[in-house]
Design a protein around this motif. Sequence first.
Motif, PDB file in Angstrom:
ATOM      1  N   MET A  62       0.884  -1.308  -0.002  1.00 49.36           N
ATOM      2  CA  MET A  62      -0.153   0.111  -0.020  1.00 49.36           C
ATOM      3  C   MET A  62       0.833   1.275  -0.016  1.00 49.36           C
ATOM      4  SD  MET A  62      -3.025  -1.140  -0.452  1.00 49.36           S
ATOM      5  CE  MET A  62      -3.739   0.758  -0.200  1.00 49.36           C
ATOM      6  N   ASN A  63       2.357   1.204   0.077  1.00 50.60           N
ATOM      7  CA  ASN A  63       3.066   2.175   0.214  1.00 50.60           C
ATOM      8  C   ASN A  63       4.049   2.169  -1.032  1.00 50.60           C
ATOM      9  OD1 ASN A  63       4.190   4.759   0.651  1.00 50.60           O
ATOM     10  ND2 ASN A  63       5.419   3.754   2.509  1.00 50.60           N
ATOM     11  N   GLU A  64       3.587   1.681  -2.148  1.00 48.68           N
ATOM     12  CA  GLU A  64       4.696   1.485  -3.459  1.00 48.68           C
ATOM     13  C   GLU A  64       5.369   2.777  -3.657  1.00 48.68           C
ATOM     14  OE1 GLU A  64       2.632  -0.885  -6.683  1.00 48.68           O
ATOM     15  OE2 GLU A  64       0.838  -0.625  -5.580  1.00 48.68           O
ATOM     16  N   THR A  65       6.601   2.384  -4.178  1.00 48.04           N
ATOM     17  CA  THR A  65       7.367   3.631  -4.407  1.00 48.04           C
ATOM     18  C   THR A  65       7.487   3.654  -6.049  1.00 48.04           C
ATOM     19  OG1 THR A  65       9.313   2.305  -4.231  1.00 48.04           O
ATOM     20  CG2 THR A  65       8.958   3.736  -2.421  1.00 48.04           C
ATOM     21  N   TYR A  66       7.697   4.854  -6.848  1.00 49.49           N
ATOM     22  CA  TYR A  66       7.555   4.808  -8.018  1.00 49.49           C
ATOM     23  C   TYR A  66       8.756   5.398  -8.768  1.00 49.49           C
ATOM     24  CZ  TYR A  66       2.586   3.687  -7.337  1.00 49.49           C
ATOM     25  OH  TYR A  66       1.570   3.168  -6.840  1.00 49.49           O
ATOM     26  N   HIS A  67       8.963   5.175 -10.101  1.00 50.43           N
ATOM     27  CA  HIS A  67      10.134   5.576 -10.672  1.00 50.43           C
ATOM     28  C   HIS A  67       9.713   5.785 -12.238  1.00 50.43           C
ATOM     29  CE1 HIS A  67      10.327   1.312 -11.953  1.00 50.43           C
ATOM     30  NE2 HIS A  67      11.092   1.800 -12.985  1.00 50.43           N
ATOM     31  N   VAL A  68      10.480   6.676 -12.996  1.00 50.51           N
ATOM     32  CA  VAL A  68      10.403   6.669 -14.604  1.00 50.51           C
ATOM     33  C   VAL A  68      11.729   6.299 -15.203  1.00 50.51           C
ATOM     34  CG1 VAL A  68       9.867   8.286 -16.318  1.00 50.51           C
ATOM     35  CG2 VAL A  68       8.771   8.518 -13.950  1.00 50.51           C
ATOM     36  N   GLY A  69      11.834   5.453 -16.186  1.00 45.12           N
ATOM     37  CA  GLY A  69      13.025   5.039 -16.585  1.00 45.12           C
ATOM     38  C   GLY A  69      12.948   4.938 -18.363  1.00 45.12           C
ATOM     39  N   SER A  70      13.701   5.539 -18.804  1.00 40.84           N
ATOM     40  CA  SER A  70      14.134   5.472 -20.087  1.00 40.84           C
ATOM     41  C   SER A  70      15.308   4.724 -20.697  1.00 40.84           C
ATOM     42  CB  SER A  70      14.173   7.043 -20.838  1.00 40.84           C
ATOM     43  OG  SER A  70      12.874   7.518 -20.652  1.00 40.84           O
ATOM     44  N   TYR A  71      15.211   3.893 -21.631  1.00 42.16           N
ATOM     45  CA  TYR A  71      16.209   2.897 -21.928  1.00 42.16           C
ATOM     46  C   TYR A  71      16.388   2.896 -23.467  1.00 42.16           C
ATOM     47  CZ  TYR A  71      14.704   1.546 -17.324  1.00 42.16           C
ATOM     48  OH  TYR A  71      14.225   1.665 -15.890  1.00 42.16           O
ATOM     49  N   TRP A  72      17.776   2.767 -23.662  1.00 41.95           N
ATOM     50  CA  TRP A  72      18.247   2.639 -25.345  1.00 41.95           C
ATOM     51  C   TRP A  72      19.410   1.821 -25.316  1.00 41.95           C
ATOM     52  CZ3 TRP A  72      18.334   6.886 -22.150  1.00 41.95           C
ATOM     53  CH2 TRP A  72      19.490   7.761 -22.159  1.00 41.95           C
ATOM     54  N   GLY A  73      19.773   1.247 -26.393  1.00 42.81           N
ATOM     55  CA  GLY A  73      20.701   0.329 -26.708  1.00 42.81           C
ATOM     56  C   GLY A  73      22.113   1.153 -27.000  1.00 42.81           C
ATOM     57  N   PRO A  74      23.227   0.634 -27.249  1.00 45.17           N
ATOM     58  CA  PRO A  74      24.442   1.081 -27.215  1.00 45.17           C
ATOM     59  C   PRO A  74      24.381   2.427 -28.300  1.00 45.17           C
ATOM     60  CG  PRO A  74      24.868  -1.127 -27.451  1.00 45.17           C
ATOM     61  CD  PRO A  74      23.145  -1.003 -27.470  1.00 45.17           C
ATOM     62  N   ARG A  75      25.079   3.574 -28.008  1.00 36.12           N
ATOM     63  CA  ARG A  75      24.957   4.559 -28.788  1.00 36.12           C
ATOM     64  C   ARG A  75      26.034   5.355 -28.315  1.00 36.12           C
ATOM     65  NH1 ARG A  75      20.212   8.715 -27.619  1.00 36.12           N
ATOM     66  NH2 ARG A  75      19.137   7.063 -28.532  1.00 36.12           N
ATOM     67  N   LYS A  76      27.233   5.621 -29.140  1.00 33.43           N
ATOM     68  CA  LYS A  76      28.320   6.435 -28.772  1.00 33.43           C
ATOM     69  C   LYS A  76      28.022   8.024 -29.159  1.00 33.43           C
ATOM     70  CE  LYS A  76      33.353   6.577 -29.936  1.00 33.43           C
ATOM     71  NZ  LYS A  76      34.404   5.961 -30.864  1.00 33.43           N
ATOM     72  N   GLU A  77      28.399   8.452 -28.009  1.00 30.83           N
ATOM     73  CA  GLU A  77      28.133   9.998 -28.033  1.00 30.83           C
ATOM     74  C   GLU A  77      29.211  10.535 -27.378  1.00 30.83           C
ATOM     75  OE1 GLU A  77      23.708  11.142 -28.539  1.00 30.83           O
ATOM     76  OE2 GLU A  77      23.827   9.958 -26.789  1.00 30.83           O
ATOM     77  N   THR A  78      29.351  11.737 -27.769  1.00 29.62           N
ATOM     78  CA  THR A  78      30.463  12.673 -27.274  1.00 29.62           C
ATOM     79  C   THR A  78      29.908  13.254 -25.983  1.00 29.62           C
ATOM     80  OG1 THR A  78      29.862  14.719 -28.383  1.00 29.62           O
ATOM     81  CG2 THR A  78      31.506  13.172 -29.522  1.00 29.62           C
ATOM     82  N   PRO A  79      30.973  13.643 -25.069  1.00 32.95           N
ATOM     83  CA  PRO A  79      30.609  14.293 -23.837  1.00 32.95           C
ATOM     84  C   PRO A  79      29.741  15.783 -24.115  1.00 32.95           C
ATOM     85  CG  PRO A  79      32.719  13.862 -23.497  1.00 32.95           C
ATOM     86  CD  PRO A  79      32.318  13.448 -25.147  1.00 32.95           C
ATOM     87  N   GLU A  80      29.978  16.271 -25.207  1.00 38.04           N
ATOM     88  CA  GLU A  80      29.282  17.601 -25.778  1.00 38.04           C
ATOM     89  C   GLU A  80      27.877  17.282 -25.925  1.00 38.04           C
ATOM     90  OE1 GLU A  80      33.580  18.374 -26.851  1.00 38.04           O
ATOM     91  OE2 GLU A  80      32.184  16.504 -26.917  1.00 38.04           O
ATOM     92  N   ALA A  81      27.702  16.034 -26.709  1.00 42.04           N
ATOM     93  CA  ALA A  81      26.214  15.677 -27.242  1.00 42.04           C
ATOM     94  C   ALA A  81      25.230  15.287 -25.972  1.00 42.04           C
ATOM     95  CB  ALA A  81      26.313  14.602 -28.026  1.00 42.04           C
TER      96      ALA A  81
END
Length: 259
Positions: free
Chosen positions: A21-40
């Motif tokens: 009755m006191n469930e905790t909640y989260h929001v998650g977004s997920y994606w596969g391998p993606r090489k990106e620079t620190p700037e991106a």
Amino acid sequence: MASRVLKWSSLLPSHDQGRIMNETYHVGSYWGPRKETPEACALRLGDFLTGMREVDPSFARWFQPGRSRKDALTRPIELEPAELEKRVRRGKDRVVEEIGFRVEGWNGVGDDHDASGFLVTCGSHAARVSNACVITLPSLGPNADRVLTAHVLAAVLRVSAVAWEPSWGVATSQAHRKLLDERGVRGAPRVGWVTYLEGRRGTVPPLPAPVRIEPVEDRGTLIILTPERFTVANPEHLALAEQVRELLAGAGLLRPASP
């Protein structure tokens, strides 16, 4: 507490409450391998945090982890691109370059049960390390009362989808996520209270009431199971989630993210 580095997760409610009755909640977004620079990654992080400001007042400011709660409140995350890039670069693994960058934050509002945090892994192009943006949400208090609604969670998932361009995302309770993980396919989308599926997965089929479908620009679709708070304590909620899961799986939309 002052003798060790305090992570945002230690300032937030436990994921394993043991009380349905006191469930905790989260929001998650997920994606596969993606090489990106620190700037991106920094640009995406900036878009994410800027968008979150528009969702709820409790998401207006974020802080870096500190040695204590007091210390963390002196370490705000600045949204200037140069500062965000520095923050991303500090999150680079010093041993394995391909696992990308990790950035975390805590919003510092209310008490521990009424606060939120986020953890992002971005730029990973290693098969064993997934990219993700996970937001842990408040469980009790005035912030929780506002945030734990279908409207706000859909808005959070929408912001995350636009900023990070994930393959899929879900907003649901930890108890529900545990049930899904026990029987789900690794890497495949989970269907929760609010689910996001990128458009490349295909067209969402007609779904039963009270399920609502909303487009996310030209990127994908939000699927909102019920306007009331979703909980595993309600068998009708679980039955609806399973019915929708079967329809989406039958349409070929729940395949694991492509490597």
